[in-house]
Design a protein around this motif. Structure first.
Motif, PDB file in Angstrom:
ATOM      1  N   VAL A   1      -1.020 -23.550  44.777  1.00  0.00           N
ATOM      2  CA  VAL A   1      -0.230 -23.126  43.632  1.00  0.00           C
ATOM      3  C   VAL A   1      -1.067 -22.138  42.844  1.00  0.00           C
ATOM      4  O   VAL A   1      -2.201 -22.435  42.439  1.00  0.00           O
ATOM      5  N   ALA A   2      -0.535 -20.934  42.644  1.00  0.00           N
ATOM      6  CA  ALA A   2      -1.261 -19.854  41.978  1.00  0.00           C
ATOM      7  C   ALA A   2      -0.259 -18.953  41.275  1.00  0.00           C
ATOM      8  O   ALA A   2       0.958 -19.128  41.408  1.00  0.00           O
ATOM      9  N   ALA A   3      -0.751 -17.987  40.546  1.00  0.00           N
ATOM     10  CA  ALA A   3       0.104 -16.990  39.902  1.00  0.00           C
ATOM     11  C   ALA A   3       0.103 -15.722  40.748  1.00  0.00           C
ATOM     12  O   ALA A   3      -0.965 -15.167  41.043  1.00  0.00           O
ATOM     13  N   ALA A   4       1.294 -15.288  41.160  1.00  0.00           N
ATOM     14  CA  ALA A   4       1.438 -14.077  41.972  1.00  0.00           C
ATOM     15  C   ALA A   4       1.877 -12.917  41.092  1.00  0.00           C
ATOM     16  O   ALA A   4       2.484 -13.102  40.042  1.00  0.00           O
ATOM     17  N   SER A   5       1.586 -11.719  41.545  1.00  0.00           N
ATOM     18  CA  SER A   5       1.758 -10.522  40.726  1.00  0.00           C
ATOM     19  C   SER A   5       3.185  -9.979  40.763  1.00  0.00           C
ATOM     20  O   SER A   5       3.737  -9.713  41.834  1.00  0.00           O
ATOM     21  N   ALA A   6       3.764  -9.759  39.570  1.00  0.00           N
ATOM     22  CA  ALA A   6       5.088  -9.131  39.479  1.00  0.00           C
ATOM     23  C   ALA A   6       5.016  -7.682  39.941  1.00  0.00           C
ATOM     24  O   ALA A   6       5.983  -7.136  40.493  1.00  0.00           O
ATOM     25  N   GLU A   7       3.872  -7.039  39.732  1.00  0.00           N
ATOM     26  CA  GLU A   7       3.708  -5.662  40.210  1.00  0.00           C
ATOM     27  C   GLU A   7       3.719  -5.613  41.731  1.00  0.00           C
ATOM     28  O   GLU A   7       4.255  -4.662  42.320  1.00  0.00           O
ATOM     29  N   ASP A   8       3.169  -6.626  42.381  1.00  0.00           N
ATOM     30  CA  ASP A   8       3.239  -6.702  43.845  1.00  0.00           C
ATOM     31  C   ASP A   8       4.683  -6.827  44.319  1.00  0.00           C
ATOM     32  O   ASP A   8       5.053  -6.298  45.372  1.00  0.00           O
ATOM     33  N   TYR A   9       5.495  -7.542  43.548  1.00  0.00           N
ATOM     34  CA  TYR A   9       6.926  -7.646  43.871  1.00  0.00           C
ATOM     35  C   TYR A   9       7.566  -6.260  43.764  1.00  0.00           C
ATOM     36  O   TYR A   9       8.336  -5.849  44.633  1.00  0.00           O
ATOM     37  N   GLU A  10       7.229  -5.548  42.702  1.00  0.00           N
ATOM     38  CA  GLU A  10       7.787  -4.214  42.481  1.00  0.00           C
ATOM     39  C   GLU A  10       7.398  -3.256  43.600  1.00  0.00           C
ATOM     40  O   GLU A  10       8.204  -2.427  44.048  1.00  0.00           O
ATOM     41  N   LYS A  11       6.159  -3.359  44.072  1.00  0.00           N
ATOM     42  CA  LYS A  11       5.647  -2.441  45.096  1.00  0.00           C
ATOM     43  C   LYS A  11       5.979  -2.890  46.520  1.00  0.00           C
ATOM     44  O   LYS A  11       5.533  -2.265  47.477  1.00  0.00           O
ATOM     45  N   ASN A  12       6.703  -3.973  46.650  1.00  0.00           N
ATOM     46  CA  ASN A  12       7.088  -4.525  47.955  1.00  0.00           C
ATOM     47  C   ASN A  12       5.880  -5.012  48.753  1.00  0.00           C
ATOM     48  O   ASN A  12       5.923  -5.076  49.988  1.00  0.00           O
ATOM     49  N   ILE A  13       4.802  -5.371  48.065  1.00  0.00           N
ATOM     50  CA  ILE A  13       3.723  -6.106  48.715  1.00  0.00           C
ATOM     51  C   ILE A  13       4.163  -7.551  48.925  1.00  0.00           C
ATOM     52  O   ILE A  13       3.847  -8.171  49.934  1.00  0.00           O
ATOM     53  N   ILE A  14       4.922  -8.059  47.963  1.00  0.00           N
ATOM     54  CA  ILE A  14       5.644  -9.322  48.143  1.00  0.00           C
ATOM     55  C   ILE A  14       7.021  -8.950  48.671  1.00  0.00           C
ATOM     56  O   ILE A  14       7.815  -8.328  47.965  1.00  0.00           O
ATOM     57  N   LYS A  15       7.292  -9.292  49.905  1.00  0.00           N
ATOM     58  CA  LYS A  15       8.471  -8.781  50.603  1.00  0.00           C
ATOM     59  C   LYS A  15       9.625  -9.783  50.590  1.00  0.00           C
ATOM     60  O   LYS A  15       9.421 -10.988  50.610  1.00  0.00           O
ATOM     61  N   LYS A  16      10.851  -9.246  50.605  1.00  0.00           N
ATOM     62  CA  LYS A  16      12.061 -10.054  50.494  1.00  0.00           C
ATOM     63  C   LYS A  16      12.891  -9.935  51.767  1.00  0.00           C
ATOM     64  O   LYS A  16      12.849  -8.910  52.454  1.00  0.00           O
ATOM     65  N   HIS A  17      13.657 -10.970  52.069  1.00  0.00           N
ATOM     66  CA  HIS A  17      14.550 -10.896  53.223  1.00  0.00           C
ATOM     67  C   HIS A  17      15.988 -11.274  52.856  1.00  0.00           C
ATOM     68  O   HIS A  17      16.856 -11.311  53.720  1.00  0.00           O
ATOM     69  N   GLU A  18      16.240 -11.573  51.569  1.00  0.00           N
ATOM     70  CA  GLU A  18      17.587 -11.944  51.128  1.00  0.00           C
ATOM     71  C   GLU A  18      18.014 -11.058  49.971  1.00  0.00           C
ATOM     72  O   GLU A  18      17.185 -10.639  49.155  1.00  0.00           O
ATOM     73  N   ASP A  19      19.328 -10.808  49.883  1.00  0.00           N
ATOM     74  CA  ASP A  19      19.883 -10.164  48.708  1.00  0.00           C
ATOM     75  C   ASP A  19      19.965 -11.168  47.575  1.00  0.00           C
ATOM     76  O   ASP A  19      20.104 -12.380  47.801  1.00  0.00           O
ATOM     77  N   THR A  20      19.897 -10.670  46.356  1.00  0.00           N
ATOM     78  CA  THR A  20      20.100 -11.518  45.191  1.00  0.00           C
ATOM     79  C   THR A  20      21.339 -11.043  44.448  1.00  0.00           C
ATOM     80  O   THR A  20      21.801  -9.912  44.638  1.00  0.00           O
ATOM     81  N   ILE A  21      21.872 -11.909  43.605  1.00  0.00           N
ATOM     82  CA  ILE A  21      23.066 -11.592  42.835  1.00  0.00           C
ATOM     83  C   ILE A  21      22.619 -11.185  41.436  1.00  0.00           C
ATOM     84  O   ILE A  21      21.949 -11.949  40.739  1.00  0.00           O
TER      85      ILE A  21
ATOM     86  N   HIS B   1      19.785 -11.940  35.893  1.00  0.00           N
ATOM     87  CA  HIS B   1      19.702 -11.727  34.450  1.00  0.00           C
ATOM     88  C   HIS B   1      19.878 -13.031  33.675  1.00  0.00           C
ATOM     89  O   HIS B   1      19.238 -13.223  32.628  1.00  0.00           O
ATOM     90  N   ILE B   2      20.709 -13.928  34.170  1.00  0.00           N
ATOM     91  CA  ILE B   2      20.859 -15.232  33.513  1.00  0.00           C
ATOM     92  C   ILE B   2      19.521 -15.972  33.504  1.00  0.00           C
ATOM     93  O   ILE B   2      19.074 -16.486  32.473  1.00  0.00           O
ATOM     94  N   PHE B   3      18.858 -16.004  34.660  1.00  0.00           N
ATOM     95  CA  PHE B   3      17.600 -16.745  34.733  1.00  0.00           C
ATOM     96  C   PHE B   3      16.492 -16.008  33.989  1.00  0.00           C
ATOM     97  O   PHE B   3      15.583 -16.635  33.427  1.00  0.00           O
ATOM     98  N   LYS B   4      16.548 -14.680  33.964  1.00  0.00           N
ATOM     99  CA  LYS B   4      15.565 -13.926  33.174  1.00  0.00           C
ATOM    100  C   LYS B   4      15.680 -14.292  31.700  1.00  0.00           C
ATOM    101  O   LYS B   4      14.662 -14.530  31.017  1.00  0.00           O
ATOM    102  N   ASN B   5      16.897 -14.366  31.185  1.00  0.00           N
ATOM    103  CA  ASN B   5      17.101 -14.733  29.785  1.00  0.00           C
ATOM    104  C   ASN B   5      16.660 -16.169  29.525  1.00  0.00           C
ATOM    105  O   ASN B   5      16.130 -16.479  28.456  1.00  0.00           O
ATOM    106  N   TYR B   6      16.895 -17.023  30.504  1.00  0.00           N
ATOM    107  CA  TYR B   6      16.434 -18.417  30.396  1.00  0.00           C
ATOM    108  C   TYR B   6      14.912 -18.469  30.272  1.00  0.00           C
ATOM    109  O   TYR B   6      14.360 -19.104  29.367  1.00  0.00           O
ATOM    110  N   LEU B   7      14.212 -17.765  31.176  1.00  0.00           N
ATOM    111  CA  LEU B   7      12.754 -17.758  31.143  1.00  0.00           C
ATOM    112  C   LEU B   7      12.231 -17.177  29.834  1.00  0.00           C
ATOM    113  O   LEU B   7      11.266 -17.684  29.255  1.00  0.00           O
ATOM    114  N   LYS B   8      12.867 -16.122  29.362  1.00  0.00           N
ATOM    115  CA  LYS B   8      12.419 -15.470  28.131  1.00  0.00           C
ATOM    116  C   LYS B   8      12.524 -16.411  26.942  1.00  0.00           C
ATOM    117  O   LYS B   8      11.668 -16.385  26.044  1.00  0.00           O
TER     118      LYS B   8
END
Length: 412
Positions: free
Chosen positions: A105-125, A130-137
């Motif tokens: 368990v560690a903290a991963a970089s949001a910038e890595d997500y932006e740069k596609n170093i953290i790669k995705k294989h699914e679409d998101t809705i 935005h609902i979960f972003k507002n929740y986290l905020k």
């Protein structure tokens, strides 16, 4: 190139962790949730379901604020305590089937997500992001890590193995008969070894948690934009993750159940299907496919095996060769009229970890007309889809392990 960092987790005290830890809210039936809320005052469900206190369903911003309030109350009552030192957290699960999962368990970089170093294989809705972003905020914490996977690495394995020789900080068994262990890793040398080992990896892959990671990235962009003193070290630059080696990831398929035959009779449906597949009626004998491009089908009280007529189908991309995409392009869309498998109410998904008889039971109940099963995709297929910048159809993978919420919490 992949950046992960240690952090100071907020955690339950050792005597209460087994009471606090919970599955994801959506995985409980209503009766299960009510039982835990009624009889376990320490369950993390009290935090994510704050309306229980007032016997009222509460939604939106009001709910988010109450979640924050309940969380603060758990901290005030010393149910949760924050670590003094930054740590990586070595987490081990032995599930009821004897499968073992070892991760960090560690903290991963949001910038890595932006740069596609953290790669995705699914679409998101988008609206869910935005609902979960507002929740986290609003709540200011994340209690359920994103599951990331990485290539097996001897240096990382050695550190994990060494740490696990010590007594675990947490050891508890759930009512699901899964046993969880947690160790704190705060030695400078080991922290450096792990950080450097991940930094040498060109990519990490999201296994589970695409919406959580996307929402964390949106939060990062939002808070960065509105912080004139932003310097890149703020907690919102990262999101909590559970990193597990590829060899320990377990991938299962999802079954598809369809409510009707799109106006076709059984015979008309089979005739159209015959153009794409060699069909074998297996009667009452359950057929479990073991090879790519083979499917099981249950229809009108009988099992069928379907074998793709490959001369009729072109494999132009890695996505074309994926069985969930193949089923969609040859049967669900053209024959059964399922154009939007993410939102069409005529299709239902059940994870394929259980017995193939689950498909039979779903159809025999009368709620569905036909069911399909397939073999699970491989980690190599998942990575290739992500590397190619493609996205799988919804419910292409059911992936384990599933962590408990509330065991480690990341504040930002």
């Amino acid at each position: 190139m992949a950046k992960i960092i240690p952090f100071k987790a907020v955690r339950p005290t050792r005597d209460k962790v087994s009471l606090v830890a919970s599955r994801s809210y959506q995985t409980y039936t209503k009766a299960e949730r009510e039982a835990r809320l009624d009889y376990n005052p320490f369950s993390f469900l009290h935090i994510v379901n704050p309306g229980y206190k007032y016997d009222k369903e509460i939604t939106g911003i009001q709910r988010y604020q109450l979640v924050k309030n309940r969380y603060q109350e758990f901290k005030e009552d010393d149910v949760f305590v924050q670590d003094d030192k930054t740590c990586f957290y070595i987490y081990k699960i032995i599930d009821r089937d004897g499968q073992v999962f070892n991760g960090i368990v560690a903290a991963a970089s949001a910038e890595d997500y932006e740069k596609n170093i953290i790669k995705k294989h699914e679409d998101t809705i988008e609206y869910r992001e935005h609902i979960f972003k507002n929740y986290l905020k609003t709540v200011g914490f994340n209690a359920e890590p994103v599951l990331l996977t990485y290539p097996d690495n001897d240096k990382i394995f050695s550190v994990i193995e060494k740490v696990q020789q010590e007594r675990a900080e947490f050891e508890f068994t759930t009512t699901y008969k899964d046993t969880h262990y947690l160790w704190l890793l705060d030695g400078d040398s080991d922290l450096e070894t792990l950080t450097k080992s991940f930094n040498e990896m060109p990519s990490l892959y999201i296994a589970d948690g695409h919406h959580r990671s996307a929402s964390s990235y949106l939060l990062y962009k939002d808070l960065k934009q509105n912080n004139p003193s932003h310097n890149g070290t703020e907690p919102y630059n990262y999101f909590m993750s559970f990193l597990i080696p590829e060899s320990e990831l377990k991938i299962y398929a999802f079954n598809r159940h369809i409510k009707d035959l799109n106006g076709l009779s059984k015979e008309e449906f089979l005739i159209q299907l015959d153009a794409e597949y060699r069909i074998e009626n297996r009667g009452k004998t359950a057929y479990q496919p073991t090879t790519k491009h083979h499917f099981t089908m249950y229809l009108d009280g009988e099992f069928y095996s379907l074998y793709l007529r490959k001369s009729n189908y072109k494999f132009n991309t890695s996505l074309d060769a994926l069985d969930s995409q193949l089923l969609y392009k040859t049967i669900l869309e053209p024959i059964l009229g399922i154009e939007d498998p993410r939102n069409d109410l005529r299709i239902h998904y059940s994870n394929g970890k259980g017995d193939i008889i689950n498909i039979k039971n779903a159809v025999d109940s009368g709620e569905y007309a036909v069911g399909f099963g397939m073999v699970a995709i491989t980690i190599d297929e998942l990575k290739q889809i992500a590397d190619d910048g493609l996205k799988m159809p919804p419910k292409s993978t059911f992936i384990e392990p599933k962590l408990r919420s509330g065991v480690t919490i990341y504040e930002f």
